[in-house]
Design a protein around this motif. Structure first.
Motif, PDB file in Angstrom:
ATOM      1  N   VAL A 128      -6.663  -0.173  -2.140  1.00  0.00           N
ATOM      2  CA  VAL A 128      -7.503   0.317  -1.156  1.00  0.00           C
ATOM      3  C   VAL A 128      -8.676  -0.363  -1.192  1.00  0.00           C
ATOM      4  N   TRP A 129      -9.305  -0.645  -2.384  1.00  0.00           N
ATOM      5  CA  TRP A 129     -10.522  -1.565  -2.491  1.00  0.00           C
ATOM      6  C   TRP A 129     -10.262  -2.539  -1.954  1.00  0.00           C
ATOM      7  N   GLU A 130      -9.380  -3.358  -2.184  1.00  0.00           N
ATOM      8  CA  GLU A 130      -9.223  -4.791  -1.891  1.00  0.00           C
ATOM      9  C   GLU A 130      -8.868  -4.829  -0.457  1.00  0.00           C
ATOM     10  N   LEU A 131      -8.426  -3.818   0.370  1.00  0.00           N
ATOM     11  CA  LEU A 131      -8.347  -3.627   1.678  1.00  0.00           C
ATOM     12  C   LEU A 131      -9.581  -3.559   2.239  1.00  0.00           C
ATOM     13  N   ARG A 132     -10.428  -2.793   1.674  1.00  0.00           N
ATOM     14  CA  ARG A 132     -11.917  -2.598   2.337  1.00  0.00           C
ATOM     15  C   ARG A 132     -12.707  -3.769   2.093  1.00  0.00           C
ATOM     16  N   LEU A 133     -12.605  -4.527   1.058  1.00  0.00           N
ATOM     17  CA  LEU A 133     -13.380  -5.838   1.000  1.00  0.00           C
ATOM     18  C   LEU A 133     -12.717  -6.885   1.697  1.00  0.00           C
TER      19      LEU A 133
ATOM     20  N   ASN B  85     -11.531  -6.197   4.882  1.00  0.00           N
ATOM     21  CA  ASN B  85     -12.009  -5.747   6.130  1.00  0.00           C
ATOM     22  C   ASN B  85     -13.264  -6.270   6.480  1.00  0.00           C
ATOM     23  N   ARG B  86     -14.247  -6.226   5.384  1.00  0.00           N
ATOM     24  CA  ARG B  86     -15.534  -6.892   5.681  1.00  0.00           C
ATOM     25  C   ARG B  86     -15.726  -8.409   5.565  1.00  0.00           C
TER      26      ARG B  86
ATOM     27  N   HIS C 196       0.754  -1.367  -0.023  1.00  0.00           N
ATOM     28  CA  HIS C 196      -0.004   0.206  -0.024  1.00  0.00           C
ATOM     29  C   HIS C 196       0.924   1.326  -0.069  1.00  0.00           C
TER      30      HIS C 196
END
Length: 152
Positions: free
Chosen positions: A63-68, A70-71, A51
């Motif tokens: 960032v998109w994959e890290l948010r995914l 996290n969910r 990152h």
């Protein structure tokens, strides 16, 4: 002469076989989910390393994959919690069967209700697990720009 308690214990053990097999299955499901959680955490750590040095579209993708991720961690943790809760309810079923048999208690309704609760928790666990698997597919698809498909 055989003790009445011994025959009661033997009968209860025979009756408790099905919930005990269910516990083995729950253990296997739990093992799979914990393995998935470990892989999710490994991927998160790798992305966390990438990152800071990423820029532009690559950074946005991280960032998109890290948010995914996290969910996904939240969803799989809930599935694990529900699986363990189902296993505990199943253990309670077995324990109640023995207490009922040894002390001649008439708690069949409580045992049945506890088993139903165990099954509902298992169903919820599997739904969350399915949801997490579906979420993971969003991160697995190869981006179209990398496929270099001919445009028509």
């Amino acid at each position: 002469m055989e003790s009445p308690y011994l025959s009661t214990v033997a009968t209860t053990i025979q009756t408790a076989i099905a919930p005990v097999f269910l516990l083995a299955g729950l253990g296997a499901i739990l093992n799979v989910m914990v393995g998935r959680l470990a892989r999710i955490v490994d991927r998160a750590r790798k992305l966390e390393q990438l990152h800071p040095s990423s820029t532009g579209p690559e950074h946005d993708r991280h960032v998109w994959e890290l948010r995914l991720i996290n969910r996904r961690i939240s969803v799989i943790n809930t599935a694990i919690f529900l699986c363990v809760s189902s296993a505990l309810a199943t253990c309670l079923v077995v324990a109640l069967m023995f207490v009922s048999g040894l002390f001649s208690l008439h708690v069949g309704g409580i045992i049945a209700a506890t088993f139903v609760v165990s099954m509902v928790l298992l169903m919820a666990c599997l739904i969350y697990f399915l949801f997490e698997v579906r979420m993971s597919l969003g991160a697995i698809h190869v981006r179209e720009e990398l496929l270099e498909l001919e445009k028509r």
